[in-house]
Design an enzyme around this catalytic site. Structure first.
Site, PDB file in Angstrom:
ATOM      1  CE  LYS A 183     -42.705   6.805  24.516  1.00 16.26           C
ATOM      2  NZ  LYS A 183     -41.885   5.941  23.676  1.00 16.26           N
ATOM      3  CE  LYS A 211     -37.285  11.181  28.474  1.00 18.78           C
ATOM      4  NZ  LYS A 211     -37.191  10.050  27.549  1.00 18.78           N
ATOM      5  CE  LYS A 226     -36.245  12.608  19.935  1.00 16.45           C
ATOM      6  NZ  LYS A 226     -35.985  11.431  19.272  1.00 16.45           N
TER       7      LYS A 226
HETATM    8  P1  ADP Z   1     -37.055  11.237  23.371  1.00 15.90           P
HETATM    9  O1  ADP Z   1     -37.272  10.752  24.786  1.00 15.90           O
HETATM   10  O2  ADP Z   1     -36.652  12.682  23.322  1.00 15.90           O
HETATM   11  O3  ADP Z   1     -38.207  10.898  22.437  1.00 15.90           O
HETATM   12  P2  ADP Z   1     -35.697   8.897  22.333  1.00 15.90           P
HETATM   13  O4  ADP Z   1     -36.749   8.117  23.030  1.00 15.90           O
HETATM   14  O5  ADP Z   1     -35.621   8.822  20.845  1.00 15.90           O
HETATM   15  O6  ADP Z   1     -35.814  10.433  22.793  1.00 15.90           O
HETATM   16  O7  ADP Z   1     -34.313   8.533  22.990  1.00 15.90           O
HETATM   17  C1  ADP Z   1     -33.073   8.454  22.319  1.00 15.90           C
HETATM   18  C2  ADP Z   1     -31.967   8.211  23.329  1.00 15.90           C
HETATM   19  O8  ADP Z   1     -31.743   9.392  24.106  1.00 15.90           O
HETATM   20  C3  ADP Z   1     -32.308   7.112  24.341  1.00 15.90           C
HETATM   21  O9  ADP Z   1     -31.128   6.387  24.607  1.00 15.90           O
HETATM   22  C4  ADP Z   1     -32.732   7.852  25.560  1.00 15.90           C
HETATM   23  O10 ADP Z   1     -32.492   7.122  26.753  1.00 15.90           O
HETATM   24  C5  ADP Z   1     -31.844   9.078  25.500  1.00 15.90           C
HETATM   25  N1  ADP Z   1     -32.462  10.230  26.169  1.00 15.90           N
HETATM   26  C6  ADP Z   1     -33.615  10.824  25.775  1.00 15.90           C
HETATM   27  N2  ADP Z   1     -33.906  11.850  26.598  1.00 15.90           N
HETATM   28  C7  ADP Z   1     -32.914  11.897  27.539  1.00 15.90           C
HETATM   29  C8  ADP Z   1     -32.646  12.740  28.672  1.00 15.90           C
HETATM   30  N3  ADP Z   1     -33.468  13.736  28.979  1.00 15.90           N
HETATM   31  N4  ADP Z   1     -31.544  12.497  29.412  1.00 15.90           N
HETATM   32  C9  ADP Z   1     -30.697  11.471  29.095  1.00 15.90           C
HETATM   33  N5  ADP Z   1     -30.893  10.653  28.033  1.00 15.90           N
HETATM   34  C10 ADP Z   1     -31.982  10.849  27.268  1.00 15.90           C
END
Ligand code: ADP
Length: 330
Positions: free
Chosen positions: A112, A192, A195
């Site tokens: 980040k 990965k 968002k």
């Molecule tokens: P992002 O990475 O999209 O900003 P968050 O950080 O809010 O999402 O993550 C919310 C939940 O979703 C966490 O438990 C995270 O580990 C899971 N998560 C986010 N992206 C993935 C992915 N690509 N595959 C599996 N789990 C994910």
């Protein structure tokens, strides 16, 4: 039965990575009868650039999305982090036992920090400590998350041990519970799905919108022509089939792909159809829930009260263990 805690940032729409990696598991643990606390972590979202004008809307939409995806606020405590100020209070106390070195080794922080170079704030650095506080406030034992959170949870356990040796206070050591797909890649087939990377399929897109994205999505890197034998085990589209497509059909697709009998186009079409089947009821519920924003506010207000009662108990114990003066029976 265990105490379960997990959180999600209101930093954009729920996507299928969130769903297959974490949120579907949230619903499953709730259905199994565990005591579940699910939190929309808006303090965490403040560490990234965002528009304050739309934060509230995002929180409400995230609550609707979670409920549509199976979280029942009668059976799980659904709430917003900033409604429970004890999260930041405990985070401060935990910071006093967290080594700087551990925080600077967190890969999420390093990623980040690279992506938002002009805004490497202290909140971003201390993010895993606030996350540990989120979990420990509710004495969470199981934390349903994606693989990207593994390192943060290791650190949370380290903080538990350091806190115990410093103050003699015993939090349970939280364990991750990974979803059916631990780490779903994005449409680029490389990073990965996230968002902040813009490589997502959201939970609310229509079949046509999804098709626009799936059509050009990356598949098996070793396959050039349709007649080339495919490798489902390294194909991101096939990974999605493992969640959305029943086993028998999935095996048939994998077999035909390996023999070069079906191409990526057909494989994607079939995935999209299965996704529509799975996601249509979620989308209907989502649209219904959003018709009544004041109900969503009520649910979150109630959830916040229930969460806060537990959080206050924990903070009281921790303040006492840390020897902080108590002048008002807090
Ligand atoms: P992002 O990475 O999209 O900003 P968050 O950080 O809010 O999402 O993550 C919310 C939940 O979703 C966490 O438990 C995270 O580990 C899971 N998560 C986010 N992206 C993935 C992915 N690509 N595959 C599996 N789990 C994910």
């Amino acid at each position: 039965m265990s105490r379960v805690f997990s959180g999600i940032q209101p930093s954009g729409e729920l996507h299928i990575g969130n769903y297959v990696g974490a949120v579907s598991e949230w619903a499953r643990l709730m259905d199994e009868g565990h005591e579940c606390y699910y939190c929309i972590v808006d303090y965490h979202a403040m560490t990234q650039p965002y528009d304050p004008e739309i934060m509230e809307k995002r929180v409400l939409e995230m609550a609707a999305g979670l409920m549509a995806a199976g979280i029942d606020p009668e059976r799980a405590v659904l709430f917003v982090q900033s409604q429970v100020p004890e999260h930041t209070e405990l985070a401060w106390m935990l910071m006093t036992v967290t080594p700087m070195g551990e925080l600077s080794r967190q890969t999420q922080y390093k990623d980040k920090a690279r992506r938002q170079e002009g805004n490497v704030n202290v909140g971003l650095f201390a993010y895993p400590v606030l996350q540990a506080a989120d979990i420990l406030l509710y004495k969470g034992e199981l934390v349903p998350v994606g693989e990207d959170q593994r390192q943060h949870l290791e650190l949370a356990r380290e903080i538990v041990r350091k806190f115990r040796s410093r103050f003699g206070y015993e939090f349970p050591e939280p364990q991750p519970r990974f979803g059916r797909i631990k780490r779903l890649k994005g449409l680029d087939g490389r990073d990965k799905m996230s968002k902040s990377l813009g490589n997502t399929i959201t939970l609310t897109e229509t079949e046509d919108q999804r098709w626009e994205k799936l059509r050009t999505a990356f598949t098996d890197p070793a396959r050039v022509r349709k007649s080339d034998p495919g490798h489902p085990e390294i194909c991101n589209i096939y990974t999605m089939h493992t969640f959305f497509t029943p086993e028998e059909e999935r095996e048939e697709i994998a077999g035909a792909c390996r023999k070069g009998e079906i191409g990526c186009f057909e494989c994607k079409k079939r995935l999209n159809a299965r996704m529509t089947e799975h996601l249509a009821p979620i989308q209907d519920r989502y649209a219904d829930l959003l018709k009544n924003i004041s109900d969503i506010r009520d649910i979150l207000r109630q959830g916040g009260k229930r969460a806060r009662a537990v959080a206050q108990e924990t903070v009281k114990e921790v303040r006492s263990a840390a020897g902080l003066i108590d002048l008002e029976g807090r």
